[in-house]
Design a protein around this motif. Sequence first.
Motif, PDB file in Angstrom:
ATOM      1  N   MET A 291       0.935  -1.114   0.115  1.00  0.00           N
ATOM      2  CA  MET A 291       0.143   0.123  -0.020  1.00  0.00           C
ATOM      3  C   MET A 291       0.850   1.141  -0.038  1.00  0.00           C
ATOM      4  N   GLU A 292       0.583   2.168  -0.852  1.00  0.00           N
ATOM      5  CA  GLU A 292       1.540   3.336  -0.879  1.00  0.00           C
ATOM      6  C   GLU A 292       1.071   4.160   0.432  1.00  0.00           C
ATOM      7  N   LYS A 293       2.193   4.946   0.752  1.00  0.00           N
ATOM      8  CA  LYS A 293       2.168   5.912   1.768  1.00  0.00           C
ATOM      9  C   LYS A 293       1.086   6.886   1.791  1.00  0.00           C
ATOM     10  N   ARG A 294       0.038   6.897   2.633  1.00  0.00           N
ATOM     11  CA  ARG A 294      -0.906   7.838   2.778  1.00  0.00           C
ATOM     12  C   ARG A 294      -0.806   9.097   3.552  1.00  0.00           C
ATOM     13  N   ASN A 295      -1.811  10.167   3.159  1.00  0.00           N
ATOM     14  CA  ASN A 295      -1.491  11.385   3.938  1.00  0.00           C
ATOM     15  C   ASN A 295      -2.675  11.500   4.921  1.00  0.00           C
ATOM     16  N   VAL A 296      -2.587  11.737   6.156  1.00  0.00           N
ATOM     17  CA  VAL A 296      -3.578  12.071   6.909  1.00  0.00           C
ATOM     18  C   VAL A 296      -3.436  13.563   7.636  1.00  0.00           C
ATOM     19  N   LEU A 297      -4.498  14.149   7.512  1.00  0.00           N
ATOM     20  CA  LEU A 297      -4.428  15.449   8.082  1.00  0.00           C
ATOM     21  C   LEU A 297      -5.253  15.245   9.587  1.00  0.00           C
ATOM     22  N   LEU A 298      -4.506  15.807  10.564  1.00  0.00           N
ATOM     23  CA  LEU A 298      -5.202  15.792  11.963  1.00  0.00           C
ATOM     24  C   LEU A 298      -5.525  17.293  12.502  1.00  0.00           C
ATOM     25  N   CYS A 299      -6.886  17.267  12.585  1.00  0.00           N
ATOM     26  CA  CYS A 299      -7.261  18.648  13.109  1.00  0.00           C
ATOM     27  C   CYS A 299      -7.473  18.621  14.443  1.00  0.00           C
ATOM     28  N   VAL A 300      -7.005  19.372  15.289  1.00  0.00           N
ATOM     29  CA  VAL A 300      -6.752  19.287  16.769  1.00  0.00           C
ATOM     30  C   VAL A 300      -7.721  20.670  17.480  1.00  0.00           C
ATOM     31  N   SER A 301      -8.679  20.157  17.953  1.00  0.00           N
ATOM     32  CA  SER A 301      -9.540  21.512  18.486  1.00  0.00           C
ATOM     33  C   SER A 301      -9.158  21.469  20.134  1.00  0.00           C
ATOM     34  N   GLY A 302      -9.937  22.534  20.799  1.00  0.00           N
ATOM     35  CA  GLY A 302      -9.340  22.705  21.967  1.00  0.00           C
ATOM     36  C   GLY A 302     -10.012  22.008  23.345  1.00  0.00           C
TER      37      GLY A 302
ATOM     38  N   ALA B 275      -5.549  21.146   2.755  1.00  0.00           N
ATOM     39  CA  ALA B 275      -7.012  20.194   2.429  1.00  0.00           C
ATOM     40  C   ALA B 275      -6.793  19.373   1.225  1.00  0.00           C
ATOM     41  N   ASP B 276      -6.143  19.978   0.013  1.00  0.00           N
ATOM     42  CA  ASP B 276      -6.010  19.369  -1.039  1.00  0.00           C
ATOM     43  C   ASP B 276      -4.675  18.044  -0.882  1.00  0.00           C
ATOM     44  N   TRP B 277      -3.930  18.416   0.029  1.00  0.00           N
ATOM     45  CA  TRP B 277      -3.089  17.349   0.246  1.00  0.00           C
ATOM     46  C   TRP B 277      -3.446  16.020   1.174  1.00  0.00           C
ATOM     47  N   ALA B 278      -4.477  16.140   1.752  1.00  0.00           N
ATOM     48  CA  ALA B 278      -4.917  14.975   2.651  1.00  0.00           C
ATOM     49  C   ALA B 278      -5.687  14.064   1.830  1.00  0.00           C
ATOM     50  N   ASP B 279      -5.500  12.693   2.363  1.00  0.00           N
ATOM     51  CA  ASP B 279      -6.003  11.515   1.708  1.00  0.00           C
ATOM     52  C   ASP B 279      -7.293  11.410   2.462  1.00  0.00           C
TER      53      ASP B 279
ATOM     54  N   ALA C 265     -12.989  23.488   2.992  1.00  0.00           N
ATOM     55  CA  ALA C 265     -11.994  23.485   1.831  1.00  0.00           C
ATOM     56  C   ALA C 265     -11.742  21.674   1.436  1.00  0.00           C
ATOM     57  N   THR C 266     -11.852  21.028   2.377  1.00  0.00           N
ATOM     58  CA  THR C 266     -11.214  19.341   1.895  1.00  0.00           C
ATOM     59  C   THR C 266     -12.646  18.637   1.176  1.00  0.00           C
ATOM     60  N   THR C 267     -12.256  17.888   0.211  1.00  0.00           N
ATOM     61  CA  THR C 267     -13.161  17.235  -0.329  1.00  0.00           C
ATOM     62  C   THR C 267     -13.066  15.785   0.090  1.00  0.00           C
ATOM     63  N   VAL C 268     -12.060  15.431   0.753  1.00  0.00           N
ATOM     64  CA  VAL C 268     -11.928  13.905   1.121  1.00  0.00           C
ATOM     65  C   VAL C 268     -12.700  13.551   2.390  1.00  0.00           C
ATOM     66  N   PRO C 269     -12.815  12.242   2.727  1.00  0.00           N
ATOM     67  CA  PRO C 269     -13.542  11.659   4.006  1.00  0.00           C
ATOM     68  C   PRO C 269     -12.961  12.359   5.209  1.00  0.00           C
ATOM     69  N   VAL C 270     -13.974  12.801   5.966  1.00  0.00           N
ATOM     70  CA  VAL C 270     -13.562  13.349   7.379  1.00  0.00           C
ATOM     71  C   VAL C 270     -14.373  12.272   8.576  1.00  0.00           C
ATOM     72  N   TYR C 271     -13.608  12.184   9.399  1.00  0.00           N
ATOM     73  CA  TYR C 271     -13.717  11.389  10.683  1.00  0.00           C
ATOM     74  C   TYR C 271     -13.847  12.058  11.906  1.00  0.00           C
TER      75      TYR C 271
ATOM     76  N   ASP D  44      -7.796   3.126  18.911  1.00  0.00           N
ATOM     77  CA  ASP D  44      -8.969   2.704  18.108  1.00  0.00           C
ATOM     78  C   ASP D  44      -9.203   3.705  17.170  1.00  0.00           C
ATOM     79  N   ILE D  45      -8.715   4.980  17.167  1.00  0.00           N
ATOM     80  CA  ILE D  45      -8.707   6.205  16.098  1.00  0.00           C
ATOM     81  C   ILE D  45      -7.636   5.470  14.862  1.00  0.00           C
ATOM     82  N   LEU D  46      -6.479   5.052  15.374  1.00  0.00           N
ATOM     83  CA  LEU D  46      -5.684   4.741  14.273  1.00  0.00           C
ATOM     84  C   LEU D  46      -6.364   3.346  13.428  1.00  0.00           C
ATOM     85  N   SER D  47      -7.016   2.568  14.244  1.00  0.00           N
ATOM     86  CA  SER D  47      -8.019   1.517  13.508  1.00  0.00           C
ATOM     87  C   SER D  47      -8.791   1.824  12.644  1.00  0.00           C
ATOM     88  N   VAL D  48      -9.478   2.913  12.906  1.00  0.00           N
ATOM     89  CA  VAL D  48     -10.393   3.715  12.006  1.00  0.00           C
ATOM     90  C   VAL D  48      -9.711   4.104  10.638  1.00  0.00           C
ATOM     91  N   VAL D  49      -8.531   4.515  10.637  1.00  0.00           N
ATOM     92  CA  VAL D  49      -7.902   5.190   9.654  1.00  0.00           C
ATOM     93  C   VAL D  49      -7.432   4.057   8.806  1.00  0.00           C
TER      94      VAL D  49
END
Length: 402
Positions: free
Chosen positions: A1-12, A77-81, A111-117, A169-174
């Motif tokens: 599997m090719e290396k994938r890009n994960v964007l992690l959005c962290v709120s307060g 946003a475009d970078w993320a898978d 702005a992103t068009t990829v799946p969001v968890y 658990d979140i890693l498993s989802v990804v």
Amino acid sequence: MEKRNVLLCVSGGIAVFKSAALTSKLVQANYNVKVVMTKSACEFVTPLTFQALSRDYVYTNTFEELERDKIAHIDVADWADVVVVAPATANVIGKLANGIADDMLTTTLLATTVPVYIAPAMNVHMYEHPAVKKNMDTLHAYGYQFIEPNEGYLACGYVGKGRMAEPDDILSVVQRHFTKLENKSWQGKKILVTAGPTQEKIDPVRFYSNRSSGKMGYAIAEEAAERGAEVILITGPTNIKPPHGVTTIPVESASDMYDAVTKHFEGQDIVIKAAAVADYRPKTTFDHKVKKQSGDLTVEMERTLDILKTLGEQRTNQILVGFAAESENIETYAKNKLNNKNLDMIAANSIISPGTGFQSDTNELLLYKRDGQTVHIPMTTKKEAAKKLLDNTLEIYMEKQK
């Protein structure tokens, strides 16, 4: 599997510390990770921490453009898978549901068009507030997916639902998200798995049961879900946490399991019966504790319903797989069960050999198929055994589709 890009959005929220651990786990799992933080998140853990863990720049300011020819929130946003929002506060959920973009995190999300968890984390009363529920329903309708929070002790002192899911658990989802993309043959398949023992009541404090831990059945259900199947897990009492992405139905007795399995049998593509269902139950049960008496006690037993045989009689197009846990004459007993119960395949193992019995983390299986083939799965982890068992099950399924 090719290396994938994960964007992690962290709120307060206080759960930001878990997001730091999640970042580390994602990197160790060979994902490229970029992190976007809100101003409030930076109050809990500094951007430098996430930069060190992700080995990449951390985005916190919409107006800070590092490259003149790129707009940062559009570029990332475009970078993320795939995008993971963890923790997701009530504030961020509300903004996203209503199209509000007033910082780096929310502008990137819109702005992103990829799946969001989304992994919510908040006080139990906030989580149950009608406005928050409405916003989550709105996001569900938009196609966002939620990673359910856990129940337990919260930072505010309350006990209830609102703890962000654990990093593992979140890693498993990804991982499951990307595995689905690679295993298209499993997408949309409906699979029912049974696991664990049953408990047959004698009185309020005693029951008749067996040594099954449920580990094999849970491993099969988890692996099937990671491959993209729609999985129902019907489980007797165990100490195992239900896998993410699996519809888990807890039962207690053989009768309970019979009712649950037959209720959901129709419409399944594959049924794998890994549960160790009691063959007998006490003929008489008591509402009050049976007191100790002088002399012996005899408990008369009666047969339980044979779930696997019933399924074999009722099946239409389902692939039906059973298990045979034996202490002797493994091949003879397994093949008899294969034929007598109208199965497509049976997985047999020894319950007395080291590392293959109940409660172990490893297993060695012999797969006997209706067409006469025998497949040996050497001693391995139950997770790896589940993979090989599912590979063979899919072969049978695909052959029947021809």
